[in-house]
Design an enzyme around this catalytic site. Structure first.
Site, mmCIF file in Angstrom:
data_model
loop_
_atom_site.group_PDB
_atom_site.id
_atom_site.type_symbol
_atom_site.label_atom_id
_atom_site.label_comp_id
_atom_site.label_asym_id
_atom_site.label_seq_id
_atom_site.Cartn_x
_atom_site.Cartn_y
_atom_site.Cartn_z
ATOM 1 N N CYS A 466 5.638 3.364 57.016
ATOM 2 C CA CYS A 466 6.231 2.211 57.688
ATOM 3 C C CYS A 466 5.191 1.128 57.959
ATOM 4 O O CYS A 466 5.314 -0.003 57.498
ATOM 5 C CB CYS A 466 6.864 2.696 58.988
ATOM 6 S SG CYS A 466 8.112 1.624 59.669
ATOM 7 N N GLU A 468 1.697 2.471 58.563
ATOM 8 C CA GLU A 468 0.482 3.257 58.673
ATOM 9 C C GLU A 468 -0.495 2.924 57.550
ATOM 10 O O GLU A 468 -0.162 2.266 56.579
ATOM 11 C CB GLU A 468 0.815 4.755 58.628
ATOM 12 C CG GLU A 468 1.807 5.200 59.677
ATOM 13 C CD GLU A 468 3.263 5.075 59.246
ATOM 14 O OE1 GLU A 468 3.996 6.055 59.396
ATOM 15 O OE2 GLU A 468 3.660 4.000 58.758
#
Length: 828
Positions: A466, A468
């Site tokens: 997402c 990271e």
């Protein structure tokens, strides 16, 4: 949609399609448009072959070392699963049926299979189709073997009673409480980035030879070498043979299709595919086409190997493809257009794979068939130079001209990013399909260095999942972290350890009757108690998860692409790999909701005394019915997202609670267990268990998402949102990680060259403030409402959700409403 003053290019294309006009970019993207139309409007189907052949092999190898069993299972799959080459495609390799498909991982949560299969076609979040025969295979041949053997069942039994009651809503752990939610049982690993460059430069034959050399060097008298290292290395040999065999089966199919093909152009395309698949990924890639095919084979086979988060990232594609692109372009082997066509053939392959979550929790957390194969562009080289090149701009061009929701384009930004790069990033954002998301080198790189990475390693990070980031060959942590509903912690303060959703069940700490609290400090201390209880629950979960995983999972192919795994002969699921950096996390859910609620309580109840605690709780219990005046009063309190230090200081104090707890107890887990603010779509199901909150939010509605403001609370413009994010971070503490920030603009706000320049300046401000992430929707509210009314007309409307883009009509009504409710900024 015609009522809008200004449409984004994406909205305009939809309007043109509704009116029967041909997409203006179709002429230059005919092949990929044709492939896309062959599957785009179909419901995904479940393909059971991976699960079937994996189960057959695991039955036959019980008692053997797990890495060996996993490798043999992958070989069995490679030998037997159906291989496909789609019409018009130039890149081949898929893990399941033609069209949109998902695959099963029974080793993970197969205890759900017996009941979930019949429910999947009808569930609200991400439904799937399955044939009667495939359903029979699942129920009769696959599920029975895994009963009592799955990772989910082991975790459910291992959790202590006090942790279990905050995690699951039933003894079997089939339903989540949505309070302190484990995420490891619906994914084998968190998001990951392979070292694709190793495949492109060496090939799997070289990796196999490395493993054979290590086997030959083992001490035949050493117990460790024989019991631990040898099975690992033998697994590497088998898995390298497996992916090579799988590729050669595609080469054989391509040759067979070419022999039958009558169209001379397509015949030559198939012959070329046969030649390429016979060479890669066994050998080093020699051309751009071979490099793209080798990367795609590696990524798809990784999906077959295990369920890695929501997907395996593509890494820094503009960097590792660049030498092949530059060479082929110079030698006249490709043109910019033909290279783009190859990449977009890969994009439509990504779009056909759909992440399948059997458990209701997994489906609710990842709506819109979420999987995000991040392609990272820009940033810096390991030497610290700007990394943009012509491929960087080609990826941005693709997103503007062929607006598919895959791949998930992530643009790294740093203080010296070229103006041209930022301008083209801004132009792509303005297009309106939600790409690219931005990740800030000025925050990520120093933070990773503080956690043990060298500057070169940190500078070479790739976006994964997402929001990271991962460092290939240095990151070694794979366990999914907890999602923590801190709005539930606040509710437990108001109701002395209980929640209205769960009646008289004691869930939290008994912090006393809040009506008896005389000071803000008493209320704050009660919240701290509940907050720490939730963190303790999450850390106990994580400790158990870390110790369980190596007994249930192995990852021989992923391990073969990691330098430290090969050096120490350890599988990637090993809890502690020497020299590795274990970057774990827990997720804070409902940040804006909690901040604004605490701000309202502090200001209105304890300082201004405009409201008693009893009056507040009475209004909350009745969901503000007949108490609308109190609801409006609560909304008038200082709110996070407006650069207001009253609210932002509370946000900073809350962040410090989590950061300090992580700093104190992470060493016991042998990892960095850092606080993140990345909800995926979990803020919607988490909101369904939380009653009305003191910020004026109605019961059971969505919580705030990520580090964004509560819906409608950000009234001072988008720059104030950036400033509040800055104000709320504890920059002096390293135990922090990704923060997801959503911002929605109207197309009018970013119109023309002036709008582009404003957006570039906004991005520079984001970079200067050292924020981790920001992503944008550029869309009119009227378009979203029209899509709700007539979903078939708006089937191709792409929106930005939570670190990924998805088709709006694939989302549940709750998530659609959540997106509509986000503040749309008219000015910047």
């Amino acid at each position: 949609m015609q009522c809008c003053n200004q449409l984004s290019p994406h909205e305009q294309r939809l309007q043109d399609k509704i009116e029967g006009k041909v997409d203006r970019y179709r002429a230059t993207h005919e092949r990929v448009f044709t492939i896309l139309e062959s599957f785009d409007n179909t419901r995904p189907r479940i393909d059971v072959e991976r699960a079937k052949y994996f189960t057959e092999s695991m039955k036959a190898t019980e008692g053997q070392p797990l890495p060996l069993r996993w490798a043999k299972a992958l070989m069995h799959i490679a030998e037997n699963m159906t291989v496909y080459i789609d019409d018009h495609q130039l890149i081949c390799g898929r893990a399941g049926y033609q069209g949109r498909y998902g695959v099963l991982y029974p080793e993970l949560d197969g205890d759900f299979l017996g009941t979930a299969i019949e429910d999947l076609p009808n569930r609200a979040e991400s439904p799937f189709a399955i044939t009667p025969e495939d359903a029979r295979v699942v129920v009769e041949e696959i599920a029975p073997f895994w009963k009592g053997k799955t990772y989910h069942e082991a975790l459910n039994l291992a959790l202590p009673a006090d942790v279990h009651k905050l995690t699951y809503d039933d003894p079997q752990g089939l339903m989540s409480r949505f309070i302190v939610n484990e995420t490891s049982s619906f994914r084998s690993s968190i998001q990951w980035v392979h070292d694709y460059e190793k495949v492109l430069k060496r090939g799997f034959r070289s990796i196999k030879e490395e493993a054979l050399e290590k086997i030959a060097a083992l001490d035949p008298m050493s117990p460790c070498d024989n019991v631990e290292k040898r099975p690992f290395l033998e697994a590497i040999v088998i898995v390298c043979d497996a992916i090579i065999l799988w590729a050669k089966r595609h080469a054989k199919l391509a040759a067979e299709l070419a022999a039958k093909e009558t169209d001379p152009t397509r015949k030559r395309e198939l012959e070329t595919m046969a030649e390429i698949c016979a060479w890669v990924p066994e050998n080093p890639a020699r051309t751009f086409h071979e490099a793209v095919q080798a990367q795609w084979f590696t990524q798809v086979f990784s999906r077959i190997e295990q369920k890695t988060g929501t997907i395996v990232s593509n890494g820094r594609m503009d960097q590792y493809f660049w030498p092949f692109y530059e060479k082929d372009l110079a030698e006249g082997r490709i043109t910019e257009d033909s290279a783009l066509e190859l990449l977009e053939c890969m994009w439509v392959g990504m779009a056909q794979y759909v992440d399948l979550y059997i458990s209701p929790t997994g489906g609710a957390f990842n709506e819109g068939y979420a999987h995000w194969e991040a392609v990272t562009i820009g940033g810096q080289t390991p030497e610290g130079r700007d990394a943009t090149n012509d491929l960087t701009y080609l990826f941005l061009k693709s997103k503007r001209e062929f607006p598919l929701h895959y791949p998930d384009l992530a643009a790294r930004i740093h203080s010296r990013s070229p103006e041209r790069y930022l301008w083209e990033v801004a132009e792509t954002i303005k297009d309106g399909s939600g790409f690219p998301k931005l990740i800030n080198d000025e925050e990520v790189v120093p933070l990773y260095v503080s956690k043990g990475a060298t500057f070169a390693e940190a500078l070479d990070y790739a976006v994964s999942g997402c929001t990271e980031a991962r460092m290939p060959n240095r990151d070694t942590y794979t366990s999914g972290g907890a999602y923590i509903n801190f709005a539930a912690a606040l509710e437990m303060v108001l109701y002395n350890g209980k929640m209205l959703k769960y009646g008289d069940t004691d869930l939290g700490a008994h912090t006393g009757d809040p009506c008896e609290f005389k000071t803000w400090e008493e209320f704050w201390n009660a919240y701290v108690t509940q907050h720490h209880l939730f963190l303790k629950t999450a850390f106990v979960q994580q400790h158990i998860i870390n110790n369980l995983r190596a007994r249930h999972f192995a990852q021989p192919m992923g391990s073969s692409l990691h330098d430290l795994c090969m050096k120490h002969c350890l599988d990637l699921h090993t809890p502690q790999i020497p020299e590795g950096i274990n970057l774990g996390y827990f997720e804070y859910m409902g940040f804006g909701t909690v901040v604004d609620s605490l701000s309202a309580i502090k200001k209105l109840v304890f300082e201004d005394k405009k409201l008693t605690m009893g009056e507040l709780i009475e209004a909350l219990k009745c969901n503000f019915e007949g108490k609308e005046d109190i609801q409006q009063l609560l909304k008038s309190a200082p709110c996070y997202g407006n650069n207001d230090d009253y609210a932002d200081s509370i946000a900073r104090d809350i962040d410090a609670l989590s950061v300090k707890y992580g700093r104190r107890y992470s060493p016991e887990l042998g990892m960095h267990n850092d606080v993140r603010y990345v909800p995926f779509t979990s803020h919607v199901p988490f909101g369904r268990v939380v009653s009305a909150t003191p910020n004026g939010r109605k019961a059971w509605s969505a919580l705030s998402d990520g580090s964004s403001a509560s819906h409608g609370a950000d009234v001072n413009g988008p720059t104030a949102i950036l400033q509040s994010n800055f104000n709320s971070k504890n920059y002096g503490m390293r135990d922090r990680a990704a923060r997801m920030l959503n911002i929605k603009f109207t197309p009018k706000c970013v119109e023309g060259e002036e709008g582009s320049q404003k957006l570039v300046s906004f991005i520079r401000t984001f970079c200067d403030l050292k924020l981790w992430h920001v992503q944008f929707n550029v869309i009119n509210k009227e378009t979203l409402l029209a899509a709700q009314r007539d979903p078939e007309k708006y089937r191709n409307l792409i929106v930005r959700i939570a670190g990924y883009s998805a088709y709006f009509v694939d989302l549940s009504p709750d998530l659609q409403n959540d997106l509509i409710a986000r503040t749309g900024h008219d000015v910047m």
